[in-house]
Structures are given as structure tokens and as C-alpha cells.
Design a protein around this motif. Structure first.
Motif, PDB file in Angstrom:
ATOM      1  N   GLN A 198      21.552 -15.468  31.078  1.00 47.19           N
ATOM      2  CA  GLN A 198      21.153 -15.489  29.731  1.00 47.19           C
ATOM      3  C   GLN A 198      22.492 -16.248  28.870  1.00 47.19           C
ATOM      4  O   GLN A 198      23.573 -16.180  29.031  1.00 47.19           O
ATOM      5  CB  GLN A 198      21.304 -13.934  29.306  1.00 47.19           C
ATOM      6  CG  GLN A 198      20.974 -13.704  27.739  1.00 47.19           C
ATOM      7  CD  GLN A 198      20.975 -12.328  27.497  1.00 47.19           C
ATOM      8  OE1 GLN A 198      21.995 -11.463  27.781  1.00 47.19           O
ATOM      9  NE2 GLN A 198      20.097 -11.948  26.401  1.00 47.19           N
ATOM     10  N   LEU A 215      23.826  -9.696  28.204  1.00 44.52           N
ATOM     11  CA  LEU A 215      23.984  -9.684  29.745  1.00 44.52           C
ATOM     12  C   LEU A 215      25.070 -11.065  29.978  1.00 44.52           C
ATOM     13  O   LEU A 215      25.560 -11.326  31.027  1.00 44.52           O
ATOM     14  CB  LEU A 215      22.944  -9.923  30.641  1.00 44.52           C
ATOM     15  CG  LEU A 215      22.007  -8.634  30.620  1.00 44.52           C
ATOM     16  CD1 LEU A 215      20.771  -9.022  31.595  1.00 44.52           C
ATOM     17  CD2 LEU A 215      22.671  -7.722  31.148  1.00 44.52           C
ATOM     18  N   ASP A 267      14.414 -13.434  28.755  1.00 48.53           N
ATOM     19  CA  ASP A 267      12.712 -13.434  29.275  1.00 48.53           C
ATOM     20  C   ASP A 267      12.341 -14.591  30.202  1.00 48.53           C
ATOM     21  O   ASP A 267      11.321 -14.553  30.720  1.00 48.53           O
ATOM     22  CB  ASP A 267      12.200 -13.424  27.841  1.00 48.53           C
ATOM     23  CG  ASP A 267      12.589 -12.590  26.938  1.00 48.53           C
ATOM     24  OD1 ASP A 267      12.131 -11.395  26.686  1.00 48.53           O
ATOM     25  OD2 ASP A 267      13.898 -13.028  26.102  1.00 48.53           O
ATOM     26  N   ASN A 281      14.254  -4.656  33.813  1.00 46.47           N
ATOM     27  CA  ASN A 281      13.429  -4.384  32.846  1.00 46.47           C
ATOM     28  C   ASN A 281      12.478  -5.675  32.662  1.00 46.47           C
ATOM     29  O   ASN A 281      11.397  -5.731  32.587  1.00 46.47           O
ATOM     30  CB  ASN A 281      13.862  -3.802  31.629  1.00 46.47           C
ATOM     31  CG  ASN A 281      15.004  -4.623  31.122  1.00 46.47           C
ATOM     32  OD1 ASN A 281      16.054  -4.899  31.787  1.00 46.47           O
ATOM     33  ND2 ASN A 281      15.034  -4.863  29.759  1.00 46.47           N
TER      34      ASN A 281
HETATM   35  P1  ATP Z   1      17.506 -13.230  24.377  1.00 47.07           P
HETATM   36  O1  ATP Z   1      17.967 -13.765  23.264  1.00 47.07           O
HETATM   37  O2  ATP Z   1      18.246 -13.771  25.861  1.00 47.07           O
HETATM   38  O3  ATP Z   1      16.089 -13.152  24.633  1.00 47.07           O
HETATM   39  P2  ATP Z   1      17.477 -10.175  24.307  1.00 47.07           P
HETATM   40  O4  ATP Z   1      17.640 -10.095  22.662  1.00 47.07           O
HETATM   41  O5  ATP Z   1      15.981 -10.163  24.534  1.00 47.07           O
HETATM   42  O6  ATP Z   1      18.009 -11.813  24.422  1.00 47.07           O
HETATM   43  P3  ATP Z   1      19.682  -8.389  24.882  1.00 47.07           P
HETATM   44  O7  ATP Z   1      19.419  -7.524  23.626  1.00 47.07           O
HETATM   45  O8  ATP Z   1      20.829  -9.227  24.890  1.00 47.07           O
HETATM   46  O9  ATP Z   1      18.338  -9.285  24.966  1.00 47.07           O
HETATM   47  O10 ATP Z   1      19.535  -7.749  26.170  1.00 47.07           O
HETATM   48  C1  ATP Z   1      19.437  -8.057  27.381  1.00 47.07           C
HETATM   49  C2  ATP Z   1      19.376  -7.045  28.315  1.00 47.07           C
HETATM   50  O11 ATP Z   1      20.243  -6.229  28.458  1.00 47.07           O
HETATM   51  C3  ATP Z   1      18.108  -6.358  28.264  1.00 47.07           C
HETATM   52  O12 ATP Z   1      16.839  -6.940  28.908  1.00 47.07           O
HETATM   53  C4  ATP Z   1      18.549  -5.060  29.346  1.00 47.07           C
HETATM   54  O13 ATP Z   1      18.325  -5.285  30.596  1.00 47.07           O
HETATM   55  C5  ATP Z   1      19.964  -5.407  28.872  1.00 47.07           C
HETATM   56  N1  ATP Z   1      20.217  -3.899  27.995  1.00 47.07           N
HETATM   57  C6  ATP Z   1      21.527  -2.878  28.337  1.00 47.07           C
HETATM   58  N2  ATP Z   1      21.420  -2.163  27.318  1.00 47.07           N
HETATM   59  C7  ATP Z   1      20.521  -2.283  26.428  1.00 47.07           C
HETATM   60  C8  ATP Z   1      20.172  -1.792  24.985  1.00 47.07           C
HETATM   61  N3  ATP Z   1      20.543  -0.768  24.589  1.00 47.07           N
HETATM   62  N4  ATP Z   1      19.070  -2.325  24.453  1.00 47.07           N
HETATM   63  C9  ATP Z   1      18.387  -3.393  25.098  1.00 47.07           C
HETATM   64  N5  ATP Z   1      18.766  -4.188  26.464  1.00 47.07           N
HETATM   65  C10 ATP Z   1      19.786  -3.591  26.845  1.00 47.07           C
END
Ligand code: ATP
Ligand code: ZN
Length: 290
Positions: free
Chosen positions: A9, A14, A53, A72
Motif C-alpha cells: 500500500q 498498512l 484494492d 478483507n
Molecule cells: P487505499 O488508499 O490504499 O485504497 P484505504 O483507505 O482503502 O486505502 P486503509 O483505511 O488505509 O485503506 O486500510 C487499509 C487496510 O487496513 C484495510 O483494508 C484493512 O485490512 C486494515 N484495517 C485495519 N483496521 C482497520 C479499520 N479500523 N478500518 C479500516 N481498515 C482497517
């Protein structure tokens, strides 16, 4: 010479821990000017810095041999797809749960979902969960802010990631059922790779396995009466055959040394003491090659 490609990421929950894992594995990384890739300077490895994603797709297509992603995101991808990605290690960070949540005052039971609308960013997993429970309900796919859906009247329930539960609580919701327990995982492509690349994959995995094992392991040294050895070996968490040595000038007393592969708590030390152990030392392990 071949170089491995690892998708991680770019920024988010992460990102830091993925980089920390590499650091602990002794791999030094230099970012490039574009910000889309980074290059390891002491291991044949290039990083692809992407949205989480997209990681399963990169690995599934074989653009990257390896990736670090939340279970997930991976499971949602896998449900729509032939198997082209394989989990090779659980990494123990990024823990969270994908959970169904309802209004905080609702007396929920699983049958409450029947015929209702559930907002989620994980429609495949939510539908899979509903099908397994024999429930007929509709999913409403949202990319973010899922927890607002009930208040906006878009859905009756949500299925969202939860770690502390604070976001749900702030929106008047409570988690009621678990769809998936998630953590980050190291994945590899199931597309064929050549021999040299396969060796690099194994070499990187050996290093990360070492880091994971080291973070959980401790080295324990203690003195004990010989006749307490059976008890003590039983108490030592996750220890294989310990080393036992006589103590000079102390009849019937031995020194015991063991690598414990599971957490050593204060309670463990107290139990060891009750069993007859004295002078107990617990030491961190810096590196481990299994
Ligand atoms: P990107 O910009 O890479 O798409 P994102 O906003 O989809 O980022 P993040 O919020 O950074 O994703 O979360 C990345 C991962 O962290 C999640 O897919 C999940 O595996 C993990 N994670 C751990 N705790 C949480 C939480 N409370 N909420 C969301 N994700 C969490
Ligand atoms: Zn994302």
C-alpha cells in the motif's frame, strides 16, 4: 539478473508496517522520484506503491510476484475470480473485523436482516455471508462512509471494517455479527515464475518468516531443581526440547535454556517460579533463520 516485485500500500493503514517488515528483514529501500515504485538497495527487490484494492489484481496478473494486503481486500477479490493468488504468510498487523452493525438500540438477531438493505464496501463477502446463513437481503455498495448509510436512509444495516468500534459508536451503531476476521497477509502469484524468481520468492519469505517468528519469540534462561524439569518444560510456552546443563557445585540443580515461540507473560514467570525455577531471564531474540 531478475528482480522481485512486491506490491504494498502506498499510503494508509498498512503502508508503514509493510515497510517496517522489510526493514526488520534487513532490506533497505530507496524511494524513486515518481513515488510509484521504490527500490531495495541490498536485495533484488522492487516495490510497487499502489492502492490496497489494486494489490490482488497486480499479484493475480503476475505483474508483481508478491504483495502485502489485508485479508478483507483479498477475500473480496477472490470471491469474484478464479484462484490466481495464494496466501503464504499471515503477518499479524492490520487486524480488524468485517462486521454487520445495526442501530445501537436494536435487539438484533440474524433473521432481522431478512429482506433488508445492507450498505457495504464488501458486497461479495456480505452476499456470501448472507447466503451461508440462508438470508435473503439486498446489498448496497458504497466506496466509503458506509457508517452514514442508515442515517441517510440508504440502508438499514451496514457491513463494515471494525477495529476499536469507535466509528460505529459515533454514528449510533453497534457491531453484532462477524463476517471475517482480518489481518494483513503476504501473497504470491499463482502465475508461473521462472526458477531464479522462485528462489527469490523463497528467500524473501524465509526472511519475513524469521521476522514474524522473532517478534513472537523469547529466549529464556533459568535455574531449577532437576526433579522439576518435567513441570517446567510443560509451562514454557511453545518451547521445543530445552537445553539442560548441570550447575557447578550445586547438586541436583540444572540450568535450562529454551526458545519460546509464544508470548511469555508475567503469569508464565510466576508459574515457573511456583514449579521451582529461580533466576529466570527472558531475552529478546534479534534474528532467527528457521
Ligand atoms: P487505499 O488508499 O490504499 O485504497 P484505504 O483507505 O482503502 O486505502 P486503509 O483505511 O488505509 O485503506 O486500510 C487499509 C487496510 O487496513 C484495510 O483494508 C484493512 O485490512 C486494515 N484495517 C485495519 N483496521 C482497520 C479499520 N479500523 N478500518 C479500516 N481498515 C482497517
Ligand atoms: Zn482501499
Amino acid at each position: 539478473m531478475s528482480r522481485l516485485h512486491l506490491a504494498i500500500q502506498k499510503s494508509g493503514r498498512l503502508a508503514d508496517q509493510s515497510r517496517e517488515l522489510l526493514k526488520q528483514a534487513g532490506i533497505k529501500v530507496q524511494d524513486t522520484k515518481t513515488g510509484l515504485t521504490a527500490r531495495a538497495t541490498n536485495f533484488p527487490l522492487d516495490l510497487m506503491l499502489v492502492r490496497d484494492d489494486d494489490i490482488p489484481t497486480f499479484v493475480g496478473d503476475g505483474v508483481c510476484e508478491l504483495g502485502i494486503v489485508g485479508l478483507n481486500v483479498l477475500e473480496e477479490y477472490r470471491l469474484g475470480q478464479d484462484d490466481d493468488v495464494e496466501i503464504i504468510a499471515r503477518l499479524g498487523f492490520g487486524s480488524c473485523k468485517l462486521m454487520i452493525a445495526c442501530h445501537e438500540n436494536e435487539a438484533f438477531e440474524i433473521a432481522s436482516l431478512e429482506g433488508k438493505r445492507i450498505a457495504t464496501s464488501y458486497p461479495r463477502m456480505t452476499r456470501h455471508f448472507l447466503a451461508e446463513k440462508g438470508i435473503d437481503a439486498e446489498t448496497v455498495t458504497m466506496q466509503g462512509a458506509v457508517e452514514l448509510a442508515p442515517r441517510l436512509g440508504i440502508a438499514d444495516y451496514v457491513c463494515d471494517l471494525v477495529s476499536s468500534g469507535q466509528t460505529l459508536e459515533a454514528n449510533g451503531l453497534k457491531p453484532v455479527d462477524t463476517v471475517l476476521e482480518s489481518e494483513s497477509v503476504l501473497v504470491r502469484t499463482l502465475k508461473p515464475v521462472d526458477g531464479a524468481m522462485a528462489e527469490l520468492v523463497d528467500a524473501l519469505k524465509a526472511r519475513t518468516d524469521g521476522v514474524i517468528a522473532t517478534s513472537e519469540s523469547k529466549y529464556i534462561v533459568l535455574n531449577a531443581p532437576e526433579n522439576a524439569l518435567a513441570d517446567i518444560t510443560r509451562i514454557l510456552p511453545g518451547a521445543e526440547a530445552p537445553t539442560v546443563m548441570p550447575l557447578l557445585g550445586r547438586q541436583g540443580q540444572v540450568a535450562v535454556q529454551a526458545v519460546c515461540r509464544e508470548s511469555v507473560f508475567w503469569e508464565t514467570l510466576e508459574e515457573l517460579k511456583v514449579a521451582g525455577a529461580r533466576d529466570i531471564l527472558v531475552m529478546p531474540i534479534e534474528k532467527m533463520m528457521l
